[in-house]
Design a protein around this motif. Structure first.
Motif, PDB file in Angstrom:
ATOM      1  N   GLU A  38       0.954  -1.291   0.093  1.00 54.82           N
ATOM      2  CA  GLU A  38       0.098  -0.096   0.119  1.00 54.82           C
ATOM      3  C   GLU A  38       0.960   1.151   0.048  1.00 54.82           C
ATOM      4  OE1 GLU A  38      -3.367   0.153   2.686  1.00 54.82           O
ATOM      5  OE2 GLU A  38      -3.396  -2.006   2.819  1.00 54.82           O
ATOM      6  N   GLU A  64       3.232   4.146  -1.454  1.00 52.46           N
ATOM      7  CA  GLU A  64       3.021   5.211  -2.762  1.00 52.46           C
ATOM      8  C   GLU A  64       4.573   5.011  -3.329  1.00 52.46           C
ATOM      9  OE1 GLU A  64       1.250   7.410  -4.987  1.00 52.46           O
ATOM     10  OE2 GLU A  64      -0.053   5.725  -4.088  1.00 52.46           O
ATOM     11  N   LYS A 100      -3.441   9.045  -5.490  1.00 48.78           N
ATOM     12  CA  LYS A 100      -3.853   7.728  -4.938  1.00 48.78           C
ATOM     13  C   LYS A 100      -5.515   7.967  -4.629  1.00 48.78           C
ATOM     14  CE  LYS A 100      -2.584   4.714  -1.318  1.00 48.78           C
ATOM     15  NZ  LYS A 100      -1.905   4.719   0.024  1.00 48.78           N
TER      16      LYS A 100
END
Length: 431
Positions: free
Chosen positions: A275, A277, A391
């Motif tokens: 998860e 970035e 995101k």
């Protein structure tokens, strides 16, 4: 290595980033690889000199902490509390949220504040059906302005503090806080005028907000206590930097590892790492290599010397050229290598007999930090906020930000010019 080839690669990648024709991560990484292919520097220098692993590790660590903490519902809880506190007023929310960002960025790394506040921001805008872009842009501006006020708020200030021994934590507050408050007030006023028409909350959303119990969003069995405990430890570690000189990257990395150890069974490391970035981290690596090529080719050193050569040692001219030159260049080039190049150049003025160089140092700090608001590429926190927005499928367009960032930067530098003149130059000339 041909300096002209380096310049062509640098300019080409920036055009691609501004036009948004390519994916920004691919554009930055392609530019970084191109610097290696044309021989701007060897791979060893790229890995151990130009890629700032401290910044990359700080970002990575905070991403881990925020990812785990977000699963506890604490961001939803804070968002609802804030919204209820201002009765769902869109403009009041802009003022309150940006003030939190500015105040937080003065005492913690502005990248950290960005990563903590943006998740809350998205919960708020979804709850009240408000457009997120005005809040994201104001958060970017507030982070850079707030970070200007203290020794630990922005990396250029830390570098200047290390170079000038008589500059203490209090020196930065006394000299920069007044002008930062003025710049922030003007910026906030501009943003309120620009966006006041689009920040209206519908009455049905306000009624819905009143009936929500924020406590219901807290997931107490999802590691809430452990997440808040570790987050508090990390923030305390950041805040005691002036006393113990604990490196912020070490503190954040220790916090991330501790939190993953405490919640390993609940959140397997493999799942959390997926998860992260990663795109934002690789984008930073590409940009570091691009700026490294420009630095290796001697462009940054030459610009720094030309700025001071043009002033003939005149205090007023030198201070203003440093302020505006650094401010405008920091909008497009990472301010860290530029400040690193400027520090020895300013120190040379002392060897040439110039007394009281403090006005030059404060001009450098103001230009480097406030100039970061000029474009999306001007500051680490800008890129982090843009990455977090992507995101959430919200894209801050380069030109869209430019329409706000450039005027705000010019006005900020103009306010700083007036401040530097009356605070330093006029008393110096009078003496």
């Amino acid at each position: 290595m041909s300096p002209m080839m380096v310049l062509i690669v640098f300019v080409s990648v920036y055009i691609l980033l501004m036009s948004e024709k390519w994916n920004r991560v691919l554009a930055a990484m392609a530019g970084g690889v191109a610097m290696l292919l044309i021989g701007a520097f060897p791979i060893e220098k790229a890995l151990f000199t130009y890629i700032d692993w401290k910044t990359i590790t700080l970002l990575f660590s905070m991403m881990l902490i925020v990812t785990i903490t977000s699963k506890t519902g604490i961001f939803e809880f804070i968002a609802i509390r804030i919204a209820q506190w201002v009765n769902g007023n869109g403009l009041a929310l802009l003022v309150l949220f940006s003030s939190l960002a500015a105040a937080g960025s003065a005492f913690l790394a502005n990248v950290t504040i960005a990563m903590l506040l943006v998740p809350i921001l998205f919960k708020l805008t979804r709850l009240l059906e408000l457009p997120p872009i005005p809040y994201l842009i104001m958060t970017i501006l507030a982070c850079n302005i707030g970070g200007t006020a203290t020794l630990i708020g922005d990396p250029p200030n830390m570098m200047i503090g290390q170079a000038v021994k008589h500059f203490t934590f209090n020196s930065f507050l006394e000299n920069l806080l007044p002008v930062v408050l003025m710049v922030y007030a003007v910026t906030l006023l501009i943003m309120c005028v620009v966006y006041k028409e689009v920040l209206h909350v519908k009455e049905d959303r306000k009624l819905l907000l009143k009936g929500i119990k924020p406590e219901e969003y807290l997931k107490r069995d999802s590691g809430l206590f452990q997440s808040l405990f570790v987050l508090a430890l990390v923030l305390v570690g950041f805040s005691v930097y002036p006393v113990f000189h604990l490196d912020v990257t070490t503190v954040s990395l220790a916090g991330a590892v501790l939190l993953m150890l405490l919640l390993e069974k609940m959140y397997p490391p493999e799942k959390i790492l997926r998860e992260v970035e990663w795109g934002t981290l690789f984008f930073f690596m590409g940009l570091f290599l691009l700026v490294g090529g420009i630095e290796e080719a001697g462009f940054i050193d030459e610009i720094a010397r030309e700025i001071l050569r043009a002033t003939d040692g005149d205090m007023k001219k030198t201070a203003f050229v440093i302020l505006w030159g650094t401010g405008l260049l920091s909008s497009v080039v990472d301010n860290i290598p530029f400040v690193a190049a400027m520090i020895p150049v300013i120190q040379e003025f002392g060897e040439f007999g110039m007394v009281n160089m403090d006005p030059l140092w404060w001009s450098l700090a103001l230009g480097a930090c406030l100039g970061g608001n000029g474009t999306l590429l001007g500051s680490s926190s800008n890129l982090v906020i843009a990455g977090l927005a992507s995101k959430e499928n919200v894209h801050i367009k380069f030109h869209q930000y430019l329409l706000i960032g450039v005027p705000v930067t010019v006005i900020s530098l103009a306010v700083s010019t007036i401040y530097v003149y009356f605070k330093y130059i006029r008393p110096f000339m009078g003496g």
